[in-house]
Design a protein around this motif. Structure first.
Motif, short mmCIF file in Angstrom:
data_model
loop_
_atom_site.label_atom_id
_atom_site.label_comp_id
_atom_site.label_asym_id
_atom_site.label_seq_id
_atom_site.Cartn_x
_atom_site.Cartn_y
_atom_site.Cartn_z
N LEU A 90 0.84 -1.19 0.00
CA LEU A 90 0.00 0.00 0.00
C LEU A 90 0.88 1.25 0.00
O LEU A 90 1.83 1.34 0.77
CB LEU A 90 -0.91 0.01 1.22
CG LEU A 90 -1.86 1.19 1.35
CD1 LEU A 90 -2.86 1.20 0.19
CD2 LEU A 90 -2.59 1.14 2.67
N LYS A 91 0.55 2.21 -0.87
CA LYS A 91 1.37 3.41 -0.96
C LYS A 91 0.63 4.68 -0.54
O LYS A 91 1.24 5.54 0.05
CB LYS A 91 1.88 3.56 -2.39
CG LYS A 91 2.86 2.47 -2.73
CD LYS A 91 3.44 2.65 -4.10
CE LYS A 91 4.44 1.53 -4.34
NZ LYS A 91 4.47 1.02 -5.63
N CYS A 92 -0.62 4.83 -0.85
CA CYS A 92 -1.37 6.05 -0.51
C CYS A 92 -0.63 7.30 -0.96
O CYS A 92 -0.38 8.21 -0.18
CB CYS A 92 -1.64 6.12 0.99
SG CYS A 92 -3.29 5.63 1.46
N GLU A 93 -0.27 7.34 -2.22
CA GLU A 93 0.55 8.43 -2.73
C GLU A 93 -0.22 9.73 -2.93
O GLU A 93 0.36 10.81 -2.89
CB GLU A 93 1.20 8.01 -4.05
CG GLU A 93 2.20 6.88 -3.86
CD GLU A 93 2.76 6.36 -5.16
OE1 GLU A 93 2.06 6.39 -6.18
OE2 GLU A 93 3.92 5.91 -5.14
N THR A 94 -1.51 9.67 -3.15
CA THR A 94 -2.27 10.88 -3.42
C THR A 94 -3.23 11.18 -2.27
O THR A 94 -3.57 10.30 -1.47
CB THR A 94 -3.10 10.75 -4.72
OG1 THR A 94 -4.14 9.77 -4.51
CG2 THR A 94 -2.24 10.34 -5.90
N THR A 95 -3.68 12.40 -2.23
CA THR A 95 -4.67 12.79 -1.21
C THR A 95 -5.96 12.01 -1.39
O THR A 95 -6.59 11.61 -0.40
CB THR A 95 -4.95 14.31 -1.30
OG1 THR A 95 -3.71 15.00 -1.13
CG2 THR A 95 -5.94 14.75 -0.26
N GLU A 96 -6.34 11.74 -2.62
CA GLU A 96 -7.56 10.96 -2.89
C GLU A 96 -7.44 9.55 -2.31
O GLU A 96 -8.38 9.05 -1.69
CB GLU A 96 -7.82 10.91 -4.39
CG GLU A 96 -9.10 10.20 -4.75
CD GLU A 96 -9.36 10.17 -6.26
OE1 GLU A 96 -10.34 9.52 -6.64
OE2 GLU A 96 -8.61 10.78 -7.03
N GLU A 97 -6.30 8.91 -2.50
CA GLU A 97 -6.10 7.57 -1.94
C GLU A 97 -6.18 7.62 -0.43
O GLU A 97 -6.78 6.75 0.21
CB GLU A 97 -4.74 7.02 -2.38
CG GLU A 97 -4.66 6.68 -3.85
CD GLU A 97 -3.25 6.33 -4.29
OE1 GLU A 97 -2.45 5.82 -3.48
OE2 GLU A 97 -2.94 6.58 -5.47
N LYS A 98 -5.58 8.64 0.16
CA LYS A 98 -5.62 8.81 1.61
C LYS A 98 -7.06 8.94 2.10
O LYS A 98 -7.46 8.31 3.07
CB LYS A 98 -4.81 10.05 2.02
CG LYS A 98 -4.91 10.39 3.48
CD LYS A 98 -4.34 11.75 3.76
CE LYS A 98 -5.12 12.35 4.88
NZ LYS A 98 -5.16 13.74 4.99
N VAL A 99 -7.85 9.75 1.41
CA VAL A 99 -9.24 9.97 1.80
C VAL A 99 -10.04 8.67 1.75
O VAL A 99 -10.79 8.35 2.67
CB VAL A 99 -9.89 11.06 0.90
CG1 VAL A 99 -11.39 11.10 1.07
CG2 VAL A 99 -9.27 12.42 1.20
N HIS A 100 -9.85 7.89 0.69
CA HIS A 100 -10.58 6.62 0.57
C HIS A 100 -10.15 5.62 1.64
O HIS A 100 -11.00 4.94 2.24
CB HIS A 100 -10.38 6.01 -0.82
CG HIS A 100 -11.06 6.76 -1.90
ND1 HIS A 100 -12.41 7.00 -1.92
CD2 HIS A 100 -10.57 7.35 -3.03
CE1 HIS A 100 -12.73 7.69 -2.99
NE2 HIS A 100 -11.63 7.92 -3.68
N CYS A 147 4.40 6.71 4.09
CA CYS A 147 4.49 8.10 3.66
C CYS A 147 3.54 8.94 4.51
O CYS A 147 2.69 8.41 5.23
CB CYS A 147 4.14 8.21 2.17
SG CYS A 147 2.43 7.75 1.83
N PRO A 148 3.65 10.26 4.46
CA PRO A 148 2.78 11.12 5.27
C PRO A 148 1.29 10.86 5.05
O PRO A 148 0.52 10.86 6.02
CB PRO A 148 3.18 12.53 4.85
CG PRO A 148 4.60 12.40 4.42
CD PRO A 148 4.70 11.04 3.78
N ASN A 149 0.86 10.65 3.80
CA ASN A 149 -0.56 10.39 3.55
C ASN A 149 -1.06 9.15 4.27
O ASN A 149 -2.13 9.15 4.87
CB ASN A 149 -0.83 10.24 2.05
CG ASN A 149 -0.97 11.55 1.34
OD1 ASN A 149 -1.23 12.58 1.94
ND2 ASN A 149 -0.79 11.53 0.03
#
Length: 167
Positions: free
Chosen positions: A110-120, A141-143
């Motif tokens: 899991l990477k969660c590279e974008t804000t959208e991925e973080k939100v989901h 990562c921070p997200n």
């Protein structure tokens, strides 16, 4: 149904499974180390199952577009409770965030590279249905850290947490 291909072996691509159907009562589907073609045929065979609660797709690599579309369709099964993936999660997170009964989530890479991925991902965590969360080879990562921090506040059902960060 569990289908596992030992490493180093390759399935017979000539097998035509396009007419196979597991029917409406299939509860679990585990696909491990199979070719994209075989995964596609087996996922298509599971599409008609209304009782599917467990889905495992472990594949070192990425799914082609057709496989991804069928997998996204399987993730619309409202009774999914146990999910295990070793795939690029970016396109799966929006569907996962809509599931309301997930109790076990096991994700590799899991990477969660974008804000959208973080939100989901955060939305999925805040549903407070997860009893077991396992993140292996994840990128802290921070997200991802922000999503976990925000989600933990509302995860009173969580009983098991495993995080193995990538180096």
């Amino acid at each position: 149904v569990s289908c596992v291909m030992p490493f180093g072996e390759s399935p017979g691509e000539e097998e035509d499974l396009s007419n196979v159907s597991f029917g409406p009562k299939l509860r679990g589907l585990e696909l491990m180390n199979l070719s994209s073609a075989l995964i596609l045929n087996l996922m298509k065979a599971a599409v008609g199952s209304r009782a599917l609660t467990t889905l495992t797709v472990l594949m070192h690599g990425s799914l082609d577009d057709e496989c991804l579309q069928v997998l996204l369709g399987l993730l619309e099964k409202v009774h999914l409770k146990n999910l295990t993936f070793d795939l690029d999660m970016a396109q799966l997170l929006p569907k996962l965030a809509c599931l309301n009964e997930v109790q076990l989530l096991d994700i590799t890479s899991l990477k969660c590279e974008t804000t959208e991925e973080k939100v989901h991902f955060e939305k999925l965590l805040r549903k407070n249905t997860l009893k077991s969360l396992r993140l292996v080879w994840c990128d802290l990562c921070p997200n991802l850290c922000d999503a976990l921090t925000a989600g933990f506040e509302s995860m009173s059902e969580l009983r098991e947490l495993t995080i193995n960060a990538s180096s």
